[in-house]
Write an enzyme that holds these catalytic residues in place. Structure first.
Site, mmCIF file in Angstrom:
data_model
loop_
_atom_site.group_PDB
_atom_site.id
_atom_site.type_symbol
_atom_site.label_atom_id
_atom_site.label_comp_id
_atom_site.label_asym_id
_atom_site.label_seq_id
_atom_site.Cartn_x
_atom_site.Cartn_y
_atom_site.Cartn_z
ATOM 1 N N ASP A 30 -63.909 42.994 112.558
ATOM 2 C CA ASP A 30 -63.356 44.319 112.852
ATOM 3 C C ASP A 30 -64.470 45.341 112.784
ATOM 4 O O ASP A 30 -65.377 45.233 111.952
ATOM 5 C CB ASP A 30 -62.250 44.683 111.858
ATOM 6 C CG ASP A 30 -61.283 45.699 112.430
ATOM 7 O OD1 ASP A 30 -61.701 46.852 112.669
ATOM 8 O OD2 ASP A 30 -60.103 45.351 112.636
ATOM 9 N N LYS A 35 -61.882 48.471 106.453
ATOM 10 C CA LYS A 35 -60.957 47.337 106.461
ATOM 11 C C LYS A 35 -61.647 46.068 105.971
ATOM 12 O O LYS A 35 -61.101 45.323 105.153
ATOM 13 C CB LYS A 35 -60.430 47.093 107.885
ATOM 14 C CG LYS A 35 -59.177 47.834 108.260
ATOM 15 C CD LYS A 35 -58.703 47.318 109.612
ATOM 16 C CE LYS A 35 -57.408 47.966 110.030
ATOM 17 N NZ LYS A 35 -56.932 47.413 111.320
ATOM 18 N N ASN A 206 -39.583 40.974 124.659
ATOM 19 C CA ASN A 206 -39.341 42.166 123.848
ATOM 20 C C ASN A 206 -38.352 43.116 124.522
ATOM 21 O O ASN A 206 -37.512 43.734 123.859
ATOM 22 C CB ASN A 206 -40.654 42.884 123.565
ATOM 23 C CG ASN A 206 -41.429 42.245 122.419
ATOM 24 O OD1 ASN A 206 -40.951 41.301 121.796
ATOM 25 N ND2 ASN A 206 -42.608 42.740 122.141
ATOM 26 N N LEU A 248 -27.661 41.470 117.027
ATOM 27 C CA LEU A 248 -26.354 42.082 117.276
ATOM 28 C C LEU A 248 -25.870 42.898 116.082
ATOM 29 O O LEU A 248 -24.678 43.138 115.940
ATOM 30 C CB LEU A 248 -25.312 41.013 117.623
ATOM 31 C CG LEU A 248 -25.359 40.431 119.041
ATOM 32 C CD1 LEU A 248 -24.198 39.466 119.251
ATOM 33 C CD2 LEU A 248 -25.322 41.524 120.100
ATOM 34 N N ALA A 250 -25.474 46.312 114.530
ATOM 35 C CA ALA A 250 -25.522 47.726 114.922
ATOM 36 C C ALA A 250 -26.255 48.535 113.863
ATOM 37 O O ALA A 250 -26.233 48.208 112.675
ATOM 38 C CB ALA A 250 -24.106 48.255 115.115
ATOM 39 N N GLY A 255 -37.541 50.291 116.025
ATOM 40 C CA GLY A 255 -38.760 51.077 115.863
ATOM 41 C C GLY A 255 -39.944 50.133 115.789
ATOM 42 O O GLY A 255 -39.897 49.021 116.315
ATOM 43 N N CYS A 258 -43.999 47.438 118.363
ATOM 44 C CA CYS A 258 -43.851 46.567 119.534
ATOM 45 C C CYS A 258 -42.784 47.034 120.515
ATOM 46 O O CYS A 258 -43.090 47.365 121.663
ATOM 47 C CB CYS A 258 -43.545 45.134 119.084
ATOM 48 S SG CYS A 258 -44.949 44.319 118.293
ATOM 49 N N LYS A 318 -38.529 48.817 109.266
ATOM 50 C CA LYS A 318 -37.698 47.674 108.907
ATOM 51 C C LYS A 318 -38.132 47.211 107.520
ATOM 52 O O LYS A 318 -39.232 47.540 107.067
ATOM 53 C CB LYS A 318 -37.863 46.538 109.929
ATOM 54 C CG LYS A 318 -39.265 45.964 109.991
ATOM 55 C CD LYS A 318 -39.399 44.849 111.012
ATOM 56 C CE LYS A 318 -38.732 43.580 110.543
ATOM 57 N NZ LYS A 318 -39.030 42.425 111.430
#
Length: 446
Positions: A30, A35, A206, A248, A250, A255, A258, A318
């Site tokens: 990198d 990092k 996606n 499925l 709801a 977000g 990706c 998430k």
């Protein structure tokens, strides 16, 4: 094999560590010296369950190295993976500067036949373009392959070791055979395609999953108005093998790094091919609107938002990650601040990243879920971390100024909500508790 991975983000670092675990010698490169220093000192620049142990073990056993020195890193490499970012440009197209720059540097340095594998998500035709760029720089023999990844943040290590399929796009049997040999220990089916088909598989996959999410959220919005229960609807739909139960649930929309990026990029790819992708445009529009359902529910419960104290549980896009890119919490937080609310925020992992994106004197950065809820007029659950799902609801009601809970992920049991005396606004169900109906009636939102 000797493997080189250029880029130490989610894809590059996880892939590199997993290839090392399979017994290969792996160098992760990198340009970001900070990092690399973090990695050399035993830390991680990202949060991903199981990754720390994997990196530590393979570093200790001498199979995994980190460097900023590209020349040293690619010397005698059998496969060079390019896994740099392709962030969106203002018009939604993927920014290919970083991948092209990496390819040019590689072209200057390779000395023997090398397979150059593109793991970054790139528009259809990019691998052909990169191949031409490298050809113009070097006379050394090489092959380009497209190896799109399908890792989910929060379960990336498991996804790498247990993939549904391995996509390899290429024109050279020699290169394809080398990629098959590398991935054979994973015991997954191979899909061997042309370069452009491999590139499209990633975007199409996606886009389809994003479509499924937006579809079930539209159904949830209808359920709220008609008195149906989206959880029962989803369960009934998911048992149909043609549909399947995944994606499925709801909620307040997708977000992360990706789905938002790739759906917008595919719309642009289609547009560049003179095709108007109307369905995917609607998917993106629905997703943007869905997160505002939290605001609508808050207004139903509280009326005027100015001066109200709102707690937000969950800031990452998430659970299982500290990634806040395109997190619904960002847009919701900004709206509430603009509306004059006092906010009390908490996330078990993503607080630092979220604070780097947005800070305000009207935000209290709570040390835990209870302090976030203390004195709040309402709590909004936006990320379904276990610490929130397992909360003692009856005790929660005593911490709050008003026992109002906006559940953006439908994690709570209705009977427990009723027992706790909480006024509950889930997604795709009617509000729970008689108080909810009275509040809506009083605030004119029925």
């Amino acid at each position: 094999m000797k493997i080189t991975v250029i880029g130490t983000g989610y894809v590059g670092l996880v892939s590199g560590a997993c290839y090392a675990e399979l017994g290969n010698e792996v160098v992760c490169i990198d340009k970001d010296a900070y990092k690399i220093k973090v990695l050399e000192n035993g830390g991680l620049p990202i949060y991903e369950p199981g990754l720390q142990e994997l990196v530590d073990r393979n570093v200790q056993e001498g199979r995994l190295y980190f460097t900023t020195d590209l020349k040293r890193g690619i010397k005698d490499s059998d496969i060079i993976f390019i896994a740099v970012g392709t962030p969106p440009l203002p018009n939604g197209e993927a920014d290919l500067r970083y991948i092209e720059f990496a390819a040019r540097e590689v072209a200057d340095l390779i000395e023997n036949y090398t397979v150059i594998a593109i793991k970054s998500t790139v528009p259809v035709g990019t691998n052909d373009r990169i191949k031409q760029v490298i050809k113009e720089i070097t006379v050394v023999e090489f092959d380009i392959v497209s190896v799109p990844e399908f890792l989910r943040e929060g379960s990336a290590v498991n996804d790498t070791f247990h993939p549904d399929r391995i996509i390899i796009g290429g024109e050279s049997q020699k290169a394809i055979d080398r990629m098959v040999e590398l991935h054979k220990p994973l015991n997954a089916p191979f899909v061997i395609t042309e370069l452009r088909s491999a590139e499209m598989i990633k975007y199409a996959s996606n886009a389809f999953l994003a479509t499924k999410i937006s579809f079930i959220n539209e159904i949830a919005n209808i359920c709220e108005r008609l008195g149906a229960d989206i959880r029962e609807v989803s369960r009934g739909m998911g048992l149909d093998k043609r549909i399947g139960k995944d994606f499925l649930n709801a909620g307040i929309g997708y977000g992360g790094s990706c789905f938002p990026k790739d759906t917008k990029a595919l719309i642009q790819i289609a547009g560049n091919a003179d095709y108007d992708f109307k369905l995917l445009k609607s998917v993106v529009e629905v997703n943007q609107m869905q997160r505002m359902g939290v605001i609508r529910k808050l207004k139903s419960a509280l009326g005027e938002l100015k001066g109200k104290t709102i707690a937000i549980w969950g800031l990452a896009f998430k659970p299982g990650t500290d990634d806040v890119r395109e997190s619904p919490a960002l847009e919701i937080t900004k709206y509430l601040l603009k509306s004059g609310c006092m906010l009390r925020l908490y996330d078990p992992i993503a607080m630092g990243n979220f604070r780097s994106c947005i800070d305000n004197t009207n935000i209290f950065w709570a040390p835990n879920e209870w302090d976030a809820a203390a004195g709040a007029d309402a709590v909004c659950l936006l990320t379904e971390w276990d610490v929130f799902k397992n909360i003692e609801l009856k005790m929660l009601a005593t911490y709050m100024k008003q026992p109002i809970l906006i559940d953006g992920r439908n994690v709570f049991d209705i009977q427990q909500i009723k027992y706790a005396g909480i006024t509950y606004y889930p997604v795709g169900l009617s509000p729970v508790n008689e108080m909810a109906f009275e509040l809506e009636k009083r605030n004119g939102t029925n």
